[in-house]
Design an enzyme around this catalytic site. Structure first.
Site, PDB file in Angstrom:
ATOM      1  N   LYS A   1       0.821  -1.214   0.000  1.00 17.58           N
ATOM      2  CA  LYS A   1       0.000   0.000   0.000  1.00 17.58           C
ATOM      3  C   LYS A   1       0.851   1.258   0.000  1.00 17.58           C
ATOM      4  CE  LYS A   1      -4.374  -1.489   2.051  1.00 17.58           C
ATOM      5  NZ  LYS A   1      -5.376  -1.161   3.067  1.00 17.58           N
TER       6      LYS A   1
ATOM      7  N   LYS B   1      -7.586 -10.566  -8.442  1.00 18.85           N
ATOM      8  CA  LYS B   1      -8.817 -10.767  -7.676  1.00 18.85           C
ATOM      9  C   LYS B   1      -9.828  -9.667  -7.971  1.00 18.85           C
ATOM     10  CE  LYS B   1      -8.910 -11.227  -3.164  1.00 18.85           C
ATOM     11  NZ  LYS B   1      -8.626 -11.490  -1.733  1.00 18.85           N
TER      12      LYS B   1
ATOM     13  N   LYS C   1     -12.307  -3.968  -4.802  1.00 18.71           N
ATOM     14  CA  LYS C   1     -12.909  -2.636  -4.702  1.00 18.71           C
ATOM     15  C   LYS C   1     -11.997  -1.572  -5.274  1.00 18.71           C
ATOM     16  CE  LYS C   1     -15.529  -3.242  -0.416  1.00 18.71           C
ATOM     17  NZ  LYS C   1     -15.493  -2.971   1.032  1.00 18.71           N
TER      18      LYS C   1
END
Ligand code: TRP
Length: 330
Positions: free
Chosen positions: A109, A192, A195
């Protein structure tokens, strides 16, 4: 009865991957376990959030979870139970800098811009440990990507117990549910369904309109070959495999059963049936969540009531942790 805790980010909108990978399973676990499900808004602000957007999305995701069958008394927002933040502070002082520095999710991140991320992002795993341990929860249903965070939570619990000479925090078991489908992006089956994917077309939101579900499935990436007659033949065809496993998961059948029915078929008719099955499951969820969102004040009160119930469990545990650390009673 083992107590279950799990958290879901309130940002973005819950999608089919969340439903088939987690939410459906949470709904079932409620029948056999004491469950606490938490919209982790404290975690959400470790990355920049627009305040109005965060408020909206927290309500939308709460409504979707309730519409999926999560019981109102098990669902609450993290910020409403102060025990999470209180225990997280103690854990900030238990966890070692080096432990957090090794967390792969932080590295992902933060990317190259480590100097510019919030310090909250760095201590994110301490807050997650606090979420779980504030309830002495021992079973945590999560995806495989959260395994390292649970190991860290166990390290924190063990160090706390050792440092204060107690046997206070229990060990946590990751509860990786049996055979849940791993749902991939509709645009790129090597990733995957997520969101954070910039493309809306890559995922089906649980509150998508039926027309939009049909359109997303119609446009989903495939290959030119017809569907094979057995599941092994899907190797090397990740997009086809993904659509077949979505079809299987949503209808509660196996991929083999689906292929028996559609062997030799092209993707056109297959996708039409798949969209129908998805709409059959998701349309009622969309309708129920819209009804809940029509009365936001009532929805807020539902979450607040559950938060008070959660606080009644967590407060005495965190009070005791504070006493063990040496704080005066509050
Ligand atoms: N980190 C989890 C995720 O991104 C969400 C989360 C926060 C969580 N606190 C938790 C999951 C506690 C399980 C238990 O998916």
């Amino acid at each position: 009865m083992a107590r279950i805790f799990s958290g879901i980010q309130p940002t973005g909108i819950a999608h089919l991957g969340n439903y088939l990978g987690a939410i459906q399973n949470w709904v079932k676990l409620q029948e056999t376990h004491e469950c606490l499900f938490c919209l982790v808004d404290l975690h959400a602000i470790t990355m920049a959030q627009d305040p109005a957007g965060l408020r909206d999305q927290t309500r939308v995701n709460a409504a979707i979870l309730l519409a999926c069958g999560i019981k109102p008394e098990t669902l609450f927002h993290q910020s409403a139970v102060h025990a999470h933040a209180r225990l997280a502070w103690i854990f900030n002082c238990v966890a070692r800098f080096g432990w957090l520095n090794r967390m792969t999710q932080f590295k992902d991140k933060a990317g190259r811009d480590r100097e510019a991320v919030s310090t909250g992002l760095f201590v994110y795993p301490n807050l997650m440990a606090a979420d779980i341990l504030a309830y002495h929860a021992t079973q945590v249903p999560v995806g495989d990507d959260q395994r390292q965070h649970l190991e860290l939570a166990n390290d924190i619990a063990a160090k706390f117990n050792h440092d204060y000479g107690v046997d206070f925090f229990p060990r946590i078991e990751p509860y990786i549910p049996p055979a849940t489908a791993r749902i991939m992006s509709l645009r790129d089956a090597s990733k995957k369904m997520s969101k954070s994917d910039p493309s809306d077309q890559s995922r089906i939101h649980l509150n998508d309109e039926p027309d939009s579900i049909a359109a997303k499935i119609r446009r989903a990436k495939t290959d030119p070959a017809p569907l094979p007659d057995h599941a092994e033949a899907l190797a090397g065809r990740p997009e086809a495999a993904n659509l077949v496993s979505i079809f299987a998961a949503i209808t509660g059948r196996s991929s083999a059963q689906i292929l028996t029915e559609y062997a030799g078929s092209g993707f056109g008719p297959f996708k039409e049936k798949l969209a129908e099955a998805l709409i059959g499951t998701l349309a009622p969820i969309r309708e129920r969540s819209a009804a809940l969102l029509a009365d936001p004040a009532h929805l807020d009160r539902t979450l607040q009531t559950s938060a008070r119930r959660a606080a009644a469990i967590a407060d005495p545990i965190v009070d005791e942790a504070e006493r063990l650390v040496g704080f005066l009673p509050r």
